[in-house]
Every structure is written in structure tokens, then in C-alpha cells.
Design a protein around this motif. Structure first.
Motif, mmCIF file in Angstrom:
data_model
loop_
_atom_site.group_PDB
_atom_site.id
_atom_site.type_symbol
_atom_site.label_atom_id
_atom_site.label_comp_id
_atom_site.label_asym_id
_atom_site.label_seq_id
_atom_site.Cartn_x
_atom_site.Cartn_y
_atom_site.Cartn_z
ATOM 1 N N GLU A 48 0.898 -1.308 -0.093
ATOM 2 C CA GLU A 48 0.122 -0.019 0.055
ATOM 3 C C GLU A 48 0.967 1.311 -0.080
ATOM 4 O O GLU A 48 0.412 2.295 -0.744
ATOM 5 N N ASP A 104 -8.235 13.438 -5.063
ATOM 6 C CA ASP A 104 -8.876 12.225 -4.599
ATOM 7 C C ASP A 104 -8.092 10.867 -4.808
ATOM 8 O O ASP A 104 -8.134 9.943 -3.914
ATOM 9 N N GLU A 105 -7.162 10.692 -5.886
ATOM 10 C CA GLU A 105 -6.378 9.373 -5.939
ATOM 11 C C GLU A 105 -5.479 9.223 -4.939
ATOM 12 O O GLU A 105 -5.133 8.110 -4.461
ATOM 13 N N ALA A 124 -5.284 10.851 -2.060
ATOM 14 C CA ALA A 124 -6.078 10.833 -0.933
ATOM 15 C C ALA A 124 -6.487 9.262 -0.432
ATOM 16 O O ALA A 124 -6.354 8.766 0.527
ATOM 17 N N ARG A 125 -6.950 8.541 -1.530
ATOM 18 C CA ARG A 125 -7.554 7.266 -1.341
ATOM 19 C C ARG A 125 -6.122 6.170 -1.098
ATOM 20 O O ARG A 125 -6.351 5.438 -0.445
ATOM 21 N N ALA A 126 -4.929 6.557 -1.803
ATOM 22 C CA ALA A 126 -4.074 5.861 -1.658
ATOM 23 C C ALA A 126 -3.272 6.140 -0.207
ATOM 24 O O ALA A 126 -2.910 4.791 0.294
ATOM 25 N N ARG A 127 -3.328 7.186 0.284
ATOM 26 C CA ARG A 127 -2.774 7.541 1.387
ATOM 27 C C ARG A 127 -3.751 6.914 2.615
ATOM 28 O O ARG A 127 -2.961 6.276 3.510
ATOM 29 N N GLU A 128 -4.872 6.679 2.631
ATOM 30 C CA GLU A 128 -5.823 6.286 3.561
ATOM 31 C C GLU A 128 -5.738 4.724 3.477
ATOM 32 O O GLU A 128 -5.682 4.057 4.691
ATOM 33 N N ALA A 129 -5.483 4.383 2.297
ATOM 34 C CA ALA A 129 -5.324 2.840 2.324
ATOM 35 C C ALA A 129 -4.088 2.250 3.101
ATOM 36 O O ALA A 129 -3.978 1.253 3.729
ATOM 37 N N GLU A 149 -6.006 20.007 1.090
ATOM 38 C CA GLU A 149 -6.737 18.867 0.577
ATOM 39 C C GLU A 149 -5.800 18.259 -0.727
ATOM 40 O O GLU A 149 -5.401 18.877 -1.627
ATOM 41 N N HIS A 186 -4.535 2.709 6.912
ATOM 42 C CA HIS A 186 -5.254 1.678 7.430
ATOM 43 C C HIS A 186 -4.483 0.246 7.428
ATOM 44 O O HIS A 186 -4.513 -0.399 8.469
ATOM 45 N N PHE A 232 0.978 4.277 -2.701
ATOM 46 C CA PHE A 232 0.970 5.578 -2.437
ATOM 47 C C PHE A 232 2.033 6.375 -2.992
ATOM 48 O O PHE A 232 1.617 7.687 -3.376
#
Length: 275
Positions: free
Chosen positions: A64, A187-188, A190-195, A184, A198, A68
Motif C-alpha cells: 500500500e 482524490d486518488e 487521498a485514497r492511496a494515503r488512506e489505504a 486537501e 489503514h 501511495f
């Protein structure tokens, strides 16, 4: 506090790793498997152990994290801001005009400075000459030249202000990557960072803390992670057994030597010769 250099973690993301670790320790009592925090090991001791095992913990979310970093680097690359097939032409044109823009910027900055310096000199000299009696004839000429350079200074300052405004408007189109640190994220990214966050929390930080709490031999002052989360085999070496020979064996195996018996011959005079 020392933090080990992790092969799967860039320097710019180490602060994020520490934030995830601190959040996990702060909310540890909300998890039944981490409810033992504070009984044998407190939060600060667990934090020290986790920082010493950064490489081990971050490797649990390496896939992951690599995704990111890749997405983030693509966003930062100059090609990310280009749209359409005409962008290479625009980029080439921008590269050609950059030298001209650079010379114009230097000229815009230097012109008001030089003109203002000349205006100040001519005006001071002109007014000093006007105080003389009789007044020199070229005093008025110097004053006129001074006011002329003063007008050039004002025009140069106005041109510089307009140039700065145009530059700011032109650069505002590429401010998205610059806002990554404080604003901010796209989107892409932010999603990779959140994955990654987690995966790092659930597969790296929490299992490490759980193993540290359940391992009675875990030493908070040691840089070695708990045994149950150490995925690297421990290779032990033992020295060969050397024993000194016993006295009995040495006495039996050692050869014995006896000195030969030497007898002195009998020497006598002629009267003792054998008959």
C-alpha cells in the motif's frame, strides 16, 4: 528519542507514521486486545519499542505504501499538469520564452532601481546648485533630468507590479501539487494515503503492540522487537566444545623413556692385565 531508518518509509512520511502510532496508543483502551496498556508496559514504553521497530512494522503495509508513493510522485511530476496533445508544444514554448521572461524580469527589477538612483542624484545636485548665488544656468537642466528619471522610476515600479500580478495568475494553475502539504489532497492520492494508513495500523502497529503486551520477555529498553512479531529467523551460533585432556589419559598415552645404564670400564695398571 531515536527512530530507526526504515527501508520502506521515506523521510517525509515518518511524521505520519508517528501520528498513526500515537493515535493507536491513545485509543488503545477502545480495543479489547490492547486493553492491557499501562499494566506491565505503559504507552511511552510501547511507543519507544514501536519506533525502534519501524522497519519491521512498516513492512507489513509495504504494498500500500509503494502505491501511495507512486501516485504521489506522478502528481508531482511536471507531466501531471499537462492536458491534451498540445501540451508538449506549450511546454517547449514556455522553455523558449523562459529566457526572455528572465531577462525581462531582471530588467523590470533593475530599471526602477537605476532610474530612482539617477533621479535622486540629479535632484540633489540641481537643488544644491539653485541655492548658489549666482545660480548656475544648468541647475534647471539637472532638475529637469532628475524629474524625468523620477517619472521613469514610477513607471518601472508600476510595470513590476503588473508583472508580478501576471506571474501570480499564471502560476495559480499549478498550485494543486503545492497544496499537498497543507491543503486537501487530490482524490486518488487521498485514497492511496488512506489505504496505506489503514493497512499500517491494522497489519503493522496493532499486531506489534498486541504482541508486545502479551510477551512477558519484552524489554522496553531493548531495540529488539517482541519475539512473536519478529518474522526474521533468529540464527544462533554456539562455539565448539573444547575440553582439556584429563591427567589420567595424558599419563597413559604419554610414552615413557628410561635412561640407559652406563657402567664405567675398569681401568688399571699393567699389573692388572688379564693373564
Amino acid at each position: 528519542m531515536h527512530m530507526n531508518s526504515a527501508p520502506h518509509l521515506l523521510i517525509e512520511d515518518r511524521a505520519e507514521y508517528e501520528r498513526i502510532l500515537d493515535d493507536a496508543l491513545r485509543t488503545a483502551h477502545d480495543r479489547p486486545d490492547l486493553a492491557a496498556v499501562g499494566e506491565r508496559l505503559n504507552a511511552e514504553q510501547l511507543r519507544t519499542m514501536a519506533l525502534n521497530a519501524t522497519a519491521l512494522i512498516t513492512s507489513a503495509a509495504a504494498a500500500e505504501y509503494d502505491h501511495f508513493v507512486k501516485v504521489r510522485e506522478e502528481l508531482r511530476s511536471p507531466s501531471a499538469s499537462s492536458v491534451g496533445g498540445a501540451d508538449p508544444v506549450v511546454a517547449m514554448g514556455g522553455g523558449v520564452s523562459e529566457s526572455g521572461a528572465g531577462f525581462g524580469a531582471v530588467l523590470t527589477v533593475l530599471a526602477p532601481v537605476l532610474a530612482g538612483t539617477a533621479a535622486l542624484i540629479f535632484l540633489i545636485v540641481g537643488y544644491v546648485l539653485k541655492m548658489l548665488n549666482p545660480e548656475p544656468s544648468f541647475a534647471e537642466t539637472l532638475l529637469a533630468v532628475g524629474w524625468f528619471f523620477g517619472a521613469l522610476t514610477a513607471a518601472g515600479i508600476l510595470a513590476a507590479a503588473i508583472g508580478l500580478l501576471i506571474t501570480a495568475l499564471r502560476n495559480s494553475k499549478t498550485q494543486v501539487p503545492a497544496e499537498e502539504a497543507g491543503g486537501e489532497l487530490p482524490d486518488e492520492v487521498a485514497r492511496a494515503r488512506e489505504a496505506w494508513r489503514h493497512a499500517l495500523l491494522e497489519r503493522g502497529v496493532v499486531p506489534f503492540l498486541r504482541a508486545a503486551l502479551s510477551d512477558p520477555s519484552a524489554d522496553p529498553a531493548s531495540t529488539t522487537p517482541p519475539r512473536r512479531v519478529n518474522r526474521m529467523p533468529k540464527i544462533g551460533y554456539s562455539g565448539p566444545d573444547f575440553s582439556s585432556p584429563s591427567e589420567g589419559s595424558s599419563s597413559t598415552s604419554r610414552p615413557t623413556f628410561t635412561s640407559p645404564d652406563f657402567t664405567s670400564p675398569d681401568f688399571g695398571g699393567p699389573e692388572h692385565l688379564p693373564e
